[in-house]
Enzyme design. Sequence first.
Site, PDB file in Angstrom:
ATOM      1  N   SER A 176       0.891  -1.205  -0.039  1.00  0.00           N
ATOM      2  CA  SER A 176      -0.088   0.119  -0.006  1.00  0.00           C
ATOM      3  C   SER A 176       0.788   1.165   0.046  1.00  0.00           C
ATOM      4  O   SER A 176       1.742   1.433  -0.945  1.00  0.00           O
ATOM      5  CB  SER A 176      -0.904  -0.018   1.070  1.00  0.00           C
ATOM      6  OG  SER A 176      -2.015   0.935   0.954  1.00  0.00           O
ATOM      7  N   ASP A 272      -8.192  -3.171  -7.137  1.00  0.00           N
ATOM      8  CA  ASP A 272      -7.621  -2.888  -5.925  1.00  0.00           C
ATOM      9  C   ASP A 272      -8.581  -2.034  -5.120  1.00  0.00           C
ATOM     10  O   ASP A 272      -9.243  -1.228  -5.325  1.00  0.00           O
ATOM     11  CB  ASP A 272      -6.479  -2.173  -5.791  1.00  0.00           C
ATOM     12  CG  ASP A 272      -5.899  -1.740  -4.638  1.00  0.00           C
ATOM     13  OD1 ASP A 272      -4.632  -2.451  -4.256  1.00  0.00           O
ATOM     14  OD2 ASP A 272      -6.249  -0.769  -4.102  1.00  0.00           O
ATOM     15  N   HIS A 340      -6.757  -5.971  -1.247  1.00  0.00           N
ATOM     16  CA  HIS A 340      -5.668  -4.931  -1.197  1.00  0.00           C
ATOM     17  C   HIS A 340      -4.501  -5.332  -0.366  1.00  0.00           C
ATOM     18  O   HIS A 340      -4.644  -5.716   0.764  1.00  0.00           O
ATOM     19  CB  HIS A 340      -6.189  -3.702  -0.554  1.00  0.00           C
ATOM     20  CG  HIS A 340      -5.234  -2.442  -0.498  1.00  0.00           C
ATOM     21  ND1 HIS A 340      -4.646  -1.864  -1.488  1.00  0.00           N
ATOM     22  CD2 HIS A 340      -4.544  -1.861   0.724  1.00  0.00           C
ATOM     23  CE1 HIS A 340      -3.897  -0.840  -0.947  1.00  0.00           C
ATOM     24  NE2 HIS A 340      -3.677  -1.101   0.365  1.00  0.00           N
TER      25      HIS A 340
END
Length: 421
Positions: A176, A272, A340
């Site tokens: 991330s 995502d 994610h």
Amino acid sequence: MMKLEDIALACVLVLLASGPSCMHMQPLVRKTLVPNASALGAFCLDGSPPAYHLQKGFGDGANNWILFFEGGGWCGDISSCLERTKSGYGSSRYMHKWAFFSGILSDNAYHNPDFYNWNRVKLRYCDGASFTGDGKFDNGTTLLYFRGKRIWEAIVRDLLSKGMANAHQALLTGCSAGGLATFLHCDSFARMLPKASVKCLSDAGFFLDVKDVSLNHTIRSTFKAVVSLQGVKRNLDRRCRKSMYDPELCFFPQYTLKYITTPFFVLNSVYDAIQFHRSWVPYSADVGRTWGHCRHQLAACNADQIAVLQGFRHRMLKALSYLLKDKQSGGTFITSCLTHCQSNAQEFWFAVDSPRIHNKTMAEAVGDWYFDRRRTKEIDCGYPCDTCRNLAPLPQATEYAKFESLIPQAGTHGRIGFNNY
């Protein structure tokens, strides 16, 4: 000895982040505060020292290193940065003492066959700018340190003294906001280890510079605010800055990727979950609240919504075209999972039901790429592909909403920053 509450908390984190039961937990790794960080001006947002977790390597992996940037969103205004100082995303005082290492950080040879015995390090994230800021805010009442770049350099300096200076092989990775940091620090990491074979892997860090469904630049506004507030621009790639009409946009991976000379691997989903929720279809753009069910399950999306998502998929693959077509040293594993961060979750990384592309798990794909066993540029087919059928409902897509309520800075819709991711 670990306290009972620490063990209980670790179980919660395992269930939220990785899925397997606590009966199968691997050893937890203790937090290390960076010594002499203050002498280098390396502080978390609140002025506390930065931290990391290190599990030493062994056997033939004793001189190999993985550094994993923790994710956690960004803050681009004083209010949201102050909010982060009340949590581990802005202060080491609130960081848990122990971290569970799973997926690419696992020390289990079965679960992580290529990297299990390497030195594995999780870099804790407490600056709110993907380890790139270098500034300070002080109005006489409020003091905030924007020292992400110094945090990165202080941690590396400490690890060099603990054996990383003798590294034979190294992999810089992250998830991330940490995946974004991998793009921004890849080449500098390679320069710090001139004698080692260095490669980089970004997980869920390929954030697209695209307009949302209401044609607003939601993610661009967020990133530009972070870059401006935290003094990031001067730390972005110089060649990228010279080539762009707006140098601040070099915070986006799609603009800086072509300037990275170190071998690079992109692990991402074309759907995502966080980009879907926060930048493609943010709440501010979903005026009629028609995307609610679609957000959490692609099967609930109508034909028009699927068409929109396929458009974002096309844009992501186009933005990756340089890596896919021209860069022989590059690799990809692009899934169609509504999720994610995958590499640090065991059920995604390497398990019986892990997503597979051409019958290959992401752990196998990354290993093949890193060790030059074969060319790896895997791209999943678009929805309704069933790559993730065995993972429904997808843990990373459904549990984030629950996890968000456990974090003090959650629920900051309307402020500049994607806290918690």
